[in-house]
Every structure is written in C-alpha cells, then in structure tokens.
Design a protein around this motif. Structure first.
Motif, PDB file in Angstrom:
ATOM      1  N   VAL A   1       3.227  34.341  44.070  1.00  0.00           N
ATOM      2  CA  VAL A   1       3.158  33.611  42.801  1.00  0.00           C
ATOM      3  C   VAL A   1       2.566  32.224  43.013  1.00  0.00           C
ATOM      4  CG1 VAL A   1       4.478  32.739  40.840  1.00  0.00           C
ATOM      5  CG2 VAL A   1       5.153  34.887  41.929  1.00  0.00           C
ATOM      6  N   ALA A   2       3.035  31.521  44.029  1.00  0.00           N
ATOM      7  CA  ALA A   2       2.570  30.151  44.276  1.00  0.00           C
ATOM      8  C   ALA A   2       1.074  30.110  44.552  1.00  0.00           C
ATOM      9  CB  ALA A   2       3.343  29.552  45.441  1.00  0.00           C
ATOM     10  N   GLU A   3       0.589  31.017  45.371  1.00  0.00           N
ATOM     11  CA  GLU A   3      -0.847  31.038  45.679  1.00  0.00           C
ATOM     12  C   GLU A   3      -1.673  31.299  44.428  1.00  0.00           C
ATOM     13  OE1 GLU A   3      -1.403  33.943  48.708  1.00  0.00           O
ATOM     14  OE2 GLU A   3      -0.863  32.568  50.344  1.00  0.00           O
ATOM     15  N   ASN A   4      -1.195  32.197  43.564  1.00  0.00           N
ATOM     16  CA  ASN A   4      -1.914  32.496  42.336  1.00  0.00           C
ATOM     17  C   ASN A   4      -1.920  31.319  41.372  1.00  0.00           C
ATOM     18  OD1 ASN A   4      -1.656  34.594  39.487  1.00  0.00           O
ATOM     19  ND2 ASN A   4      -3.436  34.451  40.807  1.00  0.00           N
ATOM     20  N   MET A   5      -0.829  30.542  41.356  1.00  0.00           N
ATOM     21  CA  MET A   5      -0.758  29.377  40.484  1.00  0.00           C
ATOM     22  C   MET A   5      -1.849  28.360  40.807  1.00  0.00           C
ATOM     23  SD  MET A   5       1.786  29.742  38.323  1.00  0.00           S
ATOM     24  CE  MET A   5       1.084  31.399  38.318  1.00  0.00           C
ATOM     25  N   LEU A   6      -2.219  28.278  42.059  1.00  0.00           N
ATOM     26  CA  LEU A   6      -3.170  27.253  42.496  1.00  0.00           C
ATOM     27  C   LEU A   6      -4.592  27.787  42.649  1.00  0.00           C
ATOM     28  CD1 LEU A   6      -0.931  25.478  45.167  1.00  0.00           C
ATOM     29  CD2 LEU A   6      -1.490  24.676  42.862  1.00  0.00           C
ATOM     30  N   HIS A   7      -4.780  29.085  42.394  1.00  0.00           N
ATOM     31  CA  HIS A   7      -6.068  29.721  42.676  1.00  0.00           C
ATOM     32  C   HIS A   7      -7.218  29.066  41.919  1.00  0.00           C
ATOM     33  CE1 HIS A   7      -9.006  32.729  43.695  1.00  0.00           C
ATOM     34  NE2 HIS A   7      -9.151  33.099  42.428  1.00  0.00           N
ATOM     35  N   GLN A   8      -7.031  28.776  40.629  1.00  0.00           N
ATOM     36  CA  GLN A   8      -8.096  28.177  39.821  1.00  0.00           C
ATOM     37  C   GLN A   8      -7.705  26.794  39.302  1.00  0.00           C
ATOM     38  OE1 GLN A   8      -8.993  31.517  37.047  1.00  0.00           O
ATOM     39  NE2 GLN A   8     -10.982  31.556  38.065  1.00  0.00           N
ATOM     40  N   ASP A   9      -6.805  26.139  40.023  1.00  0.00           N
ATOM     41  CA  ASP A   9      -6.436  24.773  39.667  1.00  0.00           C
ATOM     42  C   ASP A   9      -7.675  23.881  39.757  1.00  0.00           C
ATOM     43  OD1 ASP A   9      -4.910  22.498  39.092  1.00  0.00           O
ATOM     44  OD2 ASP A   9      -4.424  22.165  41.213  1.00  0.00           O
ATOM     45  N   GLY A  10      -7.890  23.079  38.714  1.00  0.00           N
ATOM     46  CA  GLY A  10      -9.069  22.218  38.673  1.00  0.00           C
ATOM     47  C   GLY A  10     -10.276  22.883  38.054  1.00  0.00           C
TER      48      GLY A  10
END
Length: 215
Positions: free
Chosen positions: A112-121
C-alpha cells in the motif's frame, strides 16, 4: 501545482453511493478506506442512525442528494461539532481493529505504501498517509476536478490484487466506499496531518503494526 481549500461558492462535482462525494478543482482531501471486514454491521447501523439524528437536529435531511452541501455550509463551530461527535466515532470504530487486520503484516502494508507514492508529484501531492491494520488514511492534494474518486479506485484495485495474491485469496478486499472530506483551511490541513501521524498511537499499535509517511 497550487492546491486549494474548500470553497462553498466554487463549482463542485458530487457523486453518490452510500455516501456523497464532493470534489473541487485542485483540492486537498482527507480520505479513508477500509477493509471489507473492518466494522461490524450492527455497529455501522448504529453509527448511521446517530449521524442522521445529528443532521436532522440541524435542519439537514440526509435523504436529500445535496445534504453534504448544507453540512459544509454550516458555521465552522457546527461543522467541527459534526466532526467531533459523528466523524470521530466512525474513525474510532476502525481503531478498534475488527476483522482479520492483515495489514499489520509489514510486507502487506508496504504494498500500500509503495503505491501511495508511485505517482506523487504527478497526479497528486501526497501530504501524509498511514496504513493501519484494517484501514488507510490519506491526506493529499489532487490535481483536476473529479479525479479523487478515480485515483482512489486505482489505488484500491491495484493494492487489493497484490494483497490477495500474497494471501492466496480471491474476492473483495476493500470496502467499496471511501470516506472523503474536502479540507477547509490551513488549520484543518494541520489537524488532519496530526491525526494521520498520531493515529497509530491512539490505536495503541506496536511499531511494526502500521506504516506512516509524512512530507
């Protein structure tokens, strides 16, 4: 990209399921979704009855499609009362850790954590999130109008598939609905960030039973 706080006069996209969902252009959102087994049915029904009673006592009919607009337009003190007496109870039920709570497992919370940051920005600006044993809280600015629900569907679909594969399961992992809130002010943004970061402490979790991230 510059993100905005809730504006009662701005154009709003409203969609409906069991809960109404409001979206505005380039807005900040506090979003929660939960595992399918996270709240017992009788406890949820009791909470829903309490919410409807509070709304009715403030002149808001929850059967109307635009009831959330009336709620959002209440004075700040009454809006905070709703959050304290109604919304907080819903979050407290999640913190009781009903269900299998498989997200305690570090290898699953990491998905879940990795997916949350996948397209951050790119599609959103992540402010903070926490992966709890049976639910997830996210605080983020989402680009565009009408993108928040689509983004959440993608997060849930991808993570459910990955987690079910690890667990050798099939079927529904996440509850279909999300609980979302357009952030109203800088002060509210700070409060939500503090809630996200402090949620594991409030739920008395051990250090390896959750995963938290903040900007």
């Amino acid at each position: 990209m510059e993100f905005r706080f809730f504006d009662p006069s701005a154009k709003t996209e409203v969609t409906h399921g069991h809960l109404p969902h409001w979206e505005q252009m380039n807005a900040f959102y506090f979003i929660t979704w939960r595992t399918a087994d996270s709240i017992p049915a009788d406890a949820l029904e009791k909470w829903q009855a309490g919410r409807e009673a509070w709304l009715w006592s403030h002149g808001i009919d929850s059967a109307l499609e635009d009831w959330q607009r009336e709620l959002e337009c209440l004075p700040e003190a009454e809006h905070q009362e709703f959050y304290r007496l109604v919304t907080t109870k819903w979050h407290s039920m999640l913190d009781e850790c009903h269900g299998d709570c498989v997200l305690r497992r570090p290898e699953l919370s990491e998905i879940v954590a990795e997916n949350m940051l996948h397209q951050d920005g790119i599609k959103y600006s992540m402010e903070a999130f926490v992966v709890m044993p049976n639910h997830v809280h996210v605080l983020a600015g989402v680009a565009g109008r009408g993108e928040m629900k689509r983004l959440c569907r993608n997060w849930k679909r991808y993570t459910a598939g990955r987690i079910n594969a690890v667990l050798n399961r099939e079927g529904q992992f996440w509850q279909w609905e999300i609980f979302d809130h357009v952030v109203r002010s800088e002060a509210s943004l700070r409060r939500f960030r503090e809630y996200v970061v402090n949620n594991p402490v409030k739920a008395r979790l051990k250090a390896d039973e959750y995963r938290v991230w903040t900007k």
